[in-house]
Scaffold this active site. Structure first.
Site, PDB file in Angstrom:
ATOM      1  N   ASP A   4       0.862  -1.194   0.000  1.00 45.14           N
ATOM      2  CA  ASP A   4       0.000   0.000   0.000  1.00 45.14           C
ATOM      3  C   ASP A   4       0.893   1.236   0.000  1.00 45.14           C
ATOM      4  OD1 ASP A   4      -3.253   0.262   0.979  1.00 45.14           O
ATOM      5  OD2 ASP A   4      -2.040   2.083   1.101  1.00 45.14           O
TER       6      ASP A   4
ATOM      7  N   ASN B 124      -5.740  -4.206  -6.526  1.00 41.77           N
ATOM      8  CA  ASN B 124      -6.914  -3.629  -5.868  1.00 41.77           C
ATOM      9  C   ASN B 124      -6.751  -2.139  -5.563  1.00 41.77           C
ATOM     10  OD1 ASN B 124      -9.287  -3.760  -3.779  1.00 41.77           O
ATOM     11  ND2 ASN B 124      -7.512  -3.087  -2.590  1.00 41.77           N
TER      12      ASN B 124
ATOM     13  N   TYR C  43     -12.572   7.912 -13.667  1.00 43.13           N
ATOM     14  CA  TYR C  43     -12.659   6.626 -12.957  1.00 43.13           C
ATOM     15  C   TYR C  43     -13.337   5.573 -13.836  1.00 43.13           C
ATOM     16  CZ  TYR C  43     -13.815   3.500  -8.991  1.00 43.13           C
ATOM     17  OH  TYR C  43     -13.936   2.428  -8.139  1.00 43.13           O
TER      18      TYR C  43
ATOM     19  N   LYS D 232     -11.604   2.134 -15.062  1.00 49.99           N
ATOM     20  CA  LYS D 232     -12.160   0.844 -14.642  1.00 49.99           C
ATOM     21  C   LYS D 232     -12.663   0.026 -15.831  1.00 49.99           C
ATOM     22  CE  LYS D 232     -11.391   1.062 -10.210  1.00 49.99           C
ATOM     23  NZ  LYS D 232     -10.463   0.122  -9.566  1.00 49.99           N
TER      24      LYS D 232
HETATM   25  N1  LIG Z   1     -15.972   0.813  -2.195  1.00 49.61           N
HETATM   26  C1  LIG Z   1     -16.678   0.606  -3.278  1.00 49.61           C
HETATM   27  O1  LIG Z   1     -17.906   0.748  -3.276  1.00 49.61           O
HETATM   28  C2  LIG Z   1     -16.009   0.159  -4.554  1.00 49.61           C
HETATM   29  C3  LIG Z   1     -16.826  -0.236  -5.611  1.00 49.61           C
HETATM   30  C4  LIG Z   1     -16.235  -0.668  -6.799  1.00 49.61           C
HETATM   31  C5  LIG Z   1     -14.855  -0.738  -6.909  1.00 49.61           C
HETATM   32  N2  LIG Z   1     -14.061  -0.326  -5.859  1.00 49.61           N
HETATM   33  C6  LIG Z   1     -12.600  -0.463  -6.055  1.00 49.61           C
HETATM   34  O2  LIG Z   1     -12.098  -1.332  -5.065  1.00 49.61           O
HETATM   35  C7  LIG Z   1     -10.730  -1.019  -4.781  1.00 49.61           C
HETATM   36  C8  LIG Z   1     -10.553  -0.832  -3.289  1.00 49.61           C
HETATM   37  O3  LIG Z   1     -11.366   0.256  -2.873  1.00 49.61           O
HETATM   38  P1  LIG Z   1     -11.837   0.489  -1.371  1.00 49.61           P
HETATM   39  O4  LIG Z   1     -13.261   0.907  -1.435  1.00 49.61           O
HETATM   40  O5  LIG Z   1     -11.415  -0.628  -0.504  1.00 49.61           O
HETATM   41  O6  LIG Z   1     -11.017   1.841  -1.063  1.00 49.61           O
HETATM   42  P2  LIG Z   1      -9.992   2.257   0.091  1.00 49.61           P
HETATM   43  O7  LIG Z   1      -9.751   3.707  -0.132  1.00 49.61           O
HETATM   44  O8  LIG Z   1     -10.480   1.788   1.412  1.00 49.61           O
HETATM   45  O9  LIG Z   1      -8.690   1.407  -0.278  1.00 49.61           O
HETATM   46  C9  LIG Z   1      -7.821   1.753  -1.318  1.00 49.61           C
HETATM   47  C10 LIG Z   1      -6.406   1.499  -0.849  1.00 49.61           C
HETATM   48  O10 LIG Z   1      -5.531   1.776  -1.952  1.00 49.61           O
HETATM   49  C11 LIG Z   1      -4.398   2.462  -1.451  1.00 49.61           C
HETATM   50  N3  LIG Z   1      -3.768   3.237  -2.535  1.00 49.61           N
HETATM   51  C12 LIG Z   1      -4.228   4.369  -3.113  1.00 49.61           C
HETATM   52  N4  LIG Z   1      -3.379   4.798  -4.054  1.00 49.61           N
HETATM   53  C13 LIG Z   1      -2.350   3.904  -4.067  1.00 49.61           C
HETATM   54  C14 LIG Z   1      -1.154   3.805  -4.824  1.00 49.61           C
HETATM   55  N5  LIG Z   1      -0.828   4.728  -5.752  1.00 49.61           N
HETATM   56  N6  LIG Z   1      -0.328   2.758  -4.598  1.00 49.61           N
HETATM   57  C15 LIG Z   1      -0.647   1.825  -3.641  1.00 49.61           C
HETATM   58  N7  LIG Z   1      -1.752   1.875  -2.891  1.00 49.61           N
HETATM   59  C16 LIG Z   1      -2.595   2.907  -3.101  1.00 49.61           C
HETATM   60  C17 LIG Z   1      -4.941   3.345  -0.340  1.00 49.61           C
HETATM   61  O11 LIG Z   1      -3.927   3.781   0.546  1.00 49.61           O
HETATM   62  C18 LIG Z   1      -5.980   2.425   0.304  1.00 49.61           C
HETATM   63  O12 LIG Z   1      -5.412   1.666   1.360  1.00 49.61           O
HETATM   64  C19 LIG Z   1     -10.430   0.234  -5.605  1.00 49.61           C
HETATM   65  O13 LIG Z   1      -9.778  -0.147  -6.798  1.00 49.61           O
HETATM   66  C20 LIG Z   1     -11.799   0.803  -5.912  1.00 49.61           C
HETATM   67  O14 LIG Z   1     -11.796   1.581  -7.076  1.00 49.61           O
HETATM   68  C21 LIG Z   1     -14.608   0.113  -4.687  1.00 49.61           C
END
Ligand SMILES: NC(=O)c1ccc[n+]([C@@H]2O[C@H](COP(=O)([O-])OP(=O)(O)OC[C@H]3O[C@@H](n4cnc5c(N)ncnc54)[C@H](O)[C@@H]3O)[C@@H](O)[C@H]2O)c1
Length: 261
Positions: free
Chosen positions: A36, A89, A162, A166
């Protein structure tokens, strides 16, 4: 145990889905790498994993940096001897109305959410090809599968960066599946629906998040929001040997969304 002695790297595993995945994979016997950009978050998750008796390594990395990703792979192999599983992720959002979206808003999201996936697979595949074994899952989003109605239920209008990133992840997955399949590597994609995570509040107030949550519940046939376990379990299936004959596929884990364009 479904991942006994497997070695798994999950990017963005300092919080949200990624944290749930490393914990789930570890329960199934994997050694996990918490990769991360947030050093404090890594420390917390690795501490909890070790406390529970699991094998875990923390590695601070920016997935948009090819050189840092190479170091991540080297450190993983040095610690655990191989790389069996990679989940791409890590992700960021920068919602902006179409006409006020600046170059930087576009570039940051595309660099992390799309180019980062490509860089990370390139770095890990080198090792997986030598093993003739690998499981890769890329995390897209329902936002990459069709356009959402703007402004509906507190949804921030203007996620063109985004959605583009995606959507790109889905075809990147299919292309990678063709490239890497002959080397024993499965590459699949998961598109989650709405789940409350720290990301939910990076772009919304608490009230907006609640309104959005209600709208999302109504737009899926299960009539509820997703949970971290819903996502982690779907990914677990795709990184386990139970899915050996599945590659190049998109699995939407969204409770049956009905509002896609
Ligand atoms: N939460 C939702 O409803 C949802 C829905 C669809 C897709 N997603 C996708 O799921 C994935 C996880 O999202 P989440 O909701 O758990 O978000 P989150 O913000 O809780 O987790 C994302 C993590 O990615 C890390 N991160 C950000 N930029 C980074 C980089 N450049 N290098 C390394 N790490 C990095 C952050 O520090 C964080 O720990 C993402 O790709 C997001 O787009 C989320």
């Amino acid at each position: 145990m479904r991942l006994k002695d497997r070695v798994a790297i999950v990017t963005g595993s300092g919080s949200g889905f990624g944290e749930a995945m490393v914990k789930r994979f570890a329960e199934e016997g994997a050694a996990v790498v918490v990769a991360d950009i947030n050093g404090e978050a890594i420390e917390k998750v690795v501490g909890e994993l070790k406390q529970a008796g699991h094998r875990a390594l923390g590695f601070k990395v920016d997935v948009a940096s090819r050189s840092e990703l190479k170091e991540l792979m080297t450190a993983t192999v040095r610690e655990f001897g191989r790389i069996d599983i990679l989940v791409n992720n890590a992700g960021v959002v920068r919602p902006r109305p179409f006409f006020s979206m600046a170059d930087e808003d576009w570039d940051v999201v595309l660099a992390v959410d799309l180019k980062g996936v490509f860089f990370c697979v390139q770095a890990a595949a080198e090792y997986m090809i030598k093993q003739n074994y690998g499981k890769i899952v890329n995390i897209s989003s329902v936002a990459g599968t069709g356009a959402s109605p703007f402004g509906g239920g507190g949804s921030p209008a203007g996620n063109i960066n985004y959605a583009s990133a995606k959507a790109g992840v889905i075809l990147l997955t299919k292309t990678l599946a063709r490239e890497l399949g002959p080397s024993g590597i499965n590459v699949n994609c998961v598109a989650p629906g709405f789940v409350v995570t720290p990301m939910t509040f990076t772009t919304r107030s608490k009230e907006q998040a609640e309104t959005h949550l209600e709208a999302r519940k109504k737009s899926c046939v299960m009539n509820r929001a997703g949970t971290l376990a819903d996502i982690a379990n779907a990914v677990l299936f795709l990184v386990s040997d139970e899915s050996s004959f599945i590659s190049g596929q998109l699995l939407c884990v969204d409770g049956g969304r009905t509002d896609r364009m």
